[in-house]
Design a protein around this motif. Structure first.
Motif, PDB file in Angstrom:
ATOM      1  N   GLY A 150      66.683   1.725  10.750  1.00  0.00           N
ATOM      2  CA  GLY A 150      67.860   1.738  10.167  1.00  0.00           C
ATOM      3  C   GLY A 150      68.163   0.587   9.043  1.00  0.00           C
ATOM      4  O   GLY A 150      69.473   0.521   8.566  1.00  0.00           O
ATOM      5  N   GLY A 151      67.195  -0.352   9.044  1.00  0.00           N
ATOM      6  CA  GLY A 151      67.441  -1.498   8.225  1.00  0.00           C
ATOM      7  C   GLY A 151      66.927  -1.560   6.902  1.00  0.00           C
ATOM      8  O   GLY A 151      66.467  -0.408   6.280  1.00  0.00           O
ATOM      9  N   PHE A 152      66.242  -2.358   6.414  1.00  0.00           N
ATOM     10  CA  PHE A 152      65.504  -2.757   5.229  1.00  0.00           C
ATOM     11  C   PHE A 152      64.273  -3.477   5.292  1.00  0.00           C
ATOM     12  O   PHE A 152      64.226  -4.369   6.011  1.00  0.00           O
ATOM     13  N   VAL A 153      63.489  -2.971   4.551  1.00  0.00           N
ATOM     14  CA  VAL A 153      62.032  -3.657   4.524  1.00  0.00           C
ATOM     15  C   VAL A 153      61.787  -3.987   3.012  1.00  0.00           C
ATOM     16  O   VAL A 153      61.687  -3.155   2.190  1.00  0.00           O
ATOM     17  N   VAL A 154      61.952  -5.284   2.748  1.00  0.00           N
ATOM     18  CA  VAL A 154      61.874  -5.956   1.194  1.00  0.00           C
ATOM     19  C   VAL A 154      60.326  -6.308   1.246  1.00  0.00           C
ATOM     20  O   VAL A 154      59.933  -7.159   1.930  1.00  0.00           O
ATOM     21  N   ALA A 155      59.595  -5.857   0.119  1.00  0.00           N
ATOM     22  CA  ALA A 155      58.278  -5.985   0.192  1.00  0.00           C
ATOM     23  C   ALA A 155      58.063  -6.656  -1.253  1.00  0.00           C
ATOM     24  O   ALA A 155      58.475  -5.735  -2.317  1.00  0.00           O
ATOM     25  N   SER A 156      57.897  -7.943  -1.453  1.00  0.00           N
ATOM     26  CA  SER A 156      57.937  -8.672  -2.723  1.00  0.00           C
ATOM     27  C   SER A 156      56.883  -9.461  -3.123  1.00  0.00           C
ATOM     28  O   SER A 156      56.599 -10.463  -2.213  1.00  0.00           O
ATOM     29  N   GLY A 157      56.824  -9.648  -4.520  1.00  0.00           N
ATOM     30  CA  GLY A 157      55.854 -10.719  -4.836  1.00  0.00           C
ATOM     31  C   GLY A 157      54.477 -10.125  -5.259  1.00  0.00           C
ATOM     32  O   GLY A 157      54.046  -8.920  -4.824  1.00  0.00           O
ATOM     33  N   SER A 158      53.568 -10.993  -5.670  1.00  0.00           N
ATOM     34  CA  SER A 158      52.127 -10.399  -6.026  1.00  0.00           C
ATOM     35  C   SER A 158      51.298 -10.277  -4.847  1.00  0.00           C
ATOM     36  O   SER A 158      51.451 -10.785  -3.770  1.00  0.00           O
ATOM     37  N   LEU A 159      50.087  -9.461  -4.934  1.00  0.00           N
ATOM     38  CA  LEU A 159      49.130  -9.236  -4.077  1.00  0.00           C
ATOM     39  C   LEU A 159      47.980 -10.386  -4.238  1.00  0.00           C
ATOM     40  O   LEU A 159      47.420 -10.298  -5.569  1.00  0.00           O
ATOM     41  N   PRO A 160      47.472 -11.008  -3.106  1.00  0.00           N
ATOM     42  CA  PRO A 160      46.355 -11.656  -3.724  1.00  0.00           C
ATOM     43  C   PRO A 160      45.211 -11.190  -3.678  1.00  0.00           C
ATOM     44  O   PRO A 160      45.098  -9.787  -3.332  1.00  0.00           O
ATOM     45  N   PRO A 161      44.123 -11.723  -4.023  1.00  0.00           N
ATOM     46  CA  PRO A 161      42.719 -11.133  -4.175  1.00  0.00           C
ATOM     47  C   PRO A 161      42.181 -10.442  -2.697  1.00  0.00           C
ATOM     48  O   PRO A 161      42.655 -11.182  -1.721  1.00  0.00           O
ATOM     49  N   GLY A 162      41.721  -9.234  -2.552  1.00  0.00           N
ATOM     50  CA  GLY A 162      41.344  -8.467  -1.328  1.00  0.00           C
ATOM     51  C   GLY A 162      42.339  -7.552  -0.779  1.00  0.00           C
ATOM     52  O   GLY A 162      41.978  -6.829  -0.044  1.00  0.00           O
ATOM     53  N   VAL A 163      43.503  -7.711  -1.195  1.00  0.00           N
ATOM     54  CA  VAL A 163      44.623  -7.015  -0.788  1.00  0.00           C
ATOM     55  C   VAL A 163      44.681  -5.550  -1.752  1.00  0.00           C
ATOM     56  O   VAL A 163      44.767  -5.574  -2.885  1.00  0.00           O
ATOM     57  N   PRO A 164      44.617  -4.501  -0.990  1.00  0.00           N
ATOM     58  CA  PRO A 164      44.396  -3.266  -1.684  1.00  0.00           C
ATOM     59  C   PRO A 164      45.698  -2.933  -2.714  1.00  0.00           C
ATOM     60  O   PRO A 164      46.741  -3.240  -2.277  1.00  0.00           O
ATOM     61  N   GLU A 165      45.578  -2.158  -3.710  1.00  0.00           N
ATOM     62  CA  GLU A 165      46.703  -1.837  -4.616  1.00  0.00           C
ATOM     63  C   GLU A 165      47.771  -1.127  -4.004  1.00  0.00           C
ATOM     64  O   GLU A 165      49.019  -0.972  -4.349  1.00  0.00           O
ATOM     65  N   ASP A 166      47.344  -0.407  -3.056  1.00  0.00           N
ATOM     66  CA  ASP A 166      48.395   0.479  -2.229  1.00  0.00           C
ATOM     67  C   ASP A 166      49.073  -0.139  -1.194  1.00  0.00           C
ATOM     68  O   ASP A 166      49.531   0.366  -0.205  1.00  0.00           O
TER      69      ASP A 166
END
Ligand SMILES: Nc1ncnc2c1ncn2[C@@H]1O[C@H](COP(=O)(O)OP(=O)(O)OP(=O)(O)O)[C@@H](O)[C@H]1O
Ligand SMILES: [Mg+2]
Length: 331
Positions: A150-166
């Motif tokens: 019922g709330g919010f998930v805020v995903a923000s900022g760059s992804l560091p090396p190793g983290v998949p694009e999805d």
């Protein structure tokens, strides 16, 4: 590897769902070092003025702004090495509740230098440590465990090396499965993948949306059209396109609104976008309308532009500017 640890900050609770309805995710946080020097020239020692350290990075900044404005957000972030320890202590001092995912690499540091003789600002943004597969997977597991229904998930900022694009697309899916609304502030392939998954709110800057659509958005008509297209094709329910000193456009199924910035003396715009997003999500979480959230967001972005270096907005400025925007709209 070690398990994520929670730090309840002000001591109100130890789990996200109980702390507040906003969870922010920062997989590439940065210890922001800011200072000043008279002139940036090569080949010389550049004597600097006083320095300050801030715990920066998209999602963490959003949580810090929410807290400054009287709300509460749980900040999930990675931390590693001595910089990661310093980072944790700074957030603790600001009483931001956290879930920390330990990593083997060293949390990155960014450097901002204000050149006092010209007013120019130099920003050095490091790429961040490479994350091992089990480290970014631990982040996703921690999101699943703390997502506020019922709330919010805020995903923000760059992804560091190793983290998949999805990575953000996966967070969007998890949020939806748990009845939470996913908010994304990202660029490039991470943004594209999240939009392909579908999110509740996306906050591109003009530069980020131009890169995404592959066109120049140099007129009001083009900006509105590009934002509205993302709503029409199901990429996002709300698109908050921020335009720096030109304010912002909000597109939703119910239409499009545009808001100009209030008159402010601009000192440093670092953190303006994060402040915009923090205020926007906080007001929505308080049950306010998207139009009211947009006023608070533009007010918070512009209030942050008034403060030096990496400093974020002050509550009194945000509330004053929010009121001014309401008065102007009413006229
Ligand atoms: N020069 C400025 N004067 C007044 N307000 C500003 C200024 N720059 C930014 N803002 C405020 O901050 C908000 C966000 O700014 P902006 O569009 O630059 O996003 P950003 O996320 O900081 O940009 P980017 O991610 O591309 O660096 C704007 O909508 C506005 O409210
Ligand atoms: Mg931004």
């Amino acid at each position: 590897m070690s398990r994520p640890t929670t730090d309840p900050g002000s001591g109100s609770a130890t789990r996200a769902g109980r702390v507040g309805p906003i969870l922010t995710v920062t997989v590439n946080p940065a210890l922001d070092l800011s200072t000043s020097t008279e002139q940036v020239v090569s080949g010389h020692k550049l004597r600097c003025g006083p320095s300050r350290l801030d715990p920066g990075g998209g999602g963490v900044n959003v949580a810090r702004v929410v807290r400054r404005l009287g709300g509460s957000a749980l900040a999930l972030h990675t931390a590693g090495g001595a910089a990661g320890e310093a980072y944790r202590r700074l957030l603790e001092a600001e009483r931001v509740p956290t879930v920390v995912v330990p990593i083997r690499g060293e949390t990155r540091e960014n450097v901002t230098v204000d050149e006092t003789s010209t007013g120019r600002q130099f920003r050095f943004v490091l790429q961040g440590p490479e994350l091992a597969t089990e480290e970014w997977q631990s982040c996703l597991e921690a999101v699943t465990e703390t997502v506020p229904a019922g709330g919010f998930v805020v995903a923000s900022g760059s992804l560091p090396p190793g983290v998949p694009e999805d990575f953000y697309a996966r967070i969007a899916r998890t949020a939806r499965e748990h009845g939470a609304r996913c908010v994304v502030d990202a660029s490039g392939p991470a943004l594209a993948a999240a939009l392909a998954e579908g999110v509740f709110l996306v906050k591109p800057s003009r530069r980020e949306l131009e890169a995404h659509v592959g066109a120049t958005l140099d007129s009001e008509a083009r900006q509105v059209e590009a934002a509205a297209a993302l709503v029409a094709d199901g990429s996002a329910e709300h698109v908050a396109l921020t335009l720096g000193e030109a304010g912002a456009v909000l597109a939703s199924r119910s239409g499009v609104e545009r808001l100009a910035v209030p008159p402010v003396r601009v000192v440093s715009t670092v953190g303006a976008g994060d402040s915009f997003l923090g205020a926007f999500v906080l007001r929505l979480s308080q049950g306010r309308s998207p139009a009211a959230a947009l006023r608070a967001a533009v007010a918070a972005g512009s209030a942050t532009a008034m403060t030096p270096a990496t400093e974020l907005c002050h509550r009194a400025d945000v509330e004053r500017l929010e009121h001014e925007l309401l008065e102007t709209a009413g006229r």
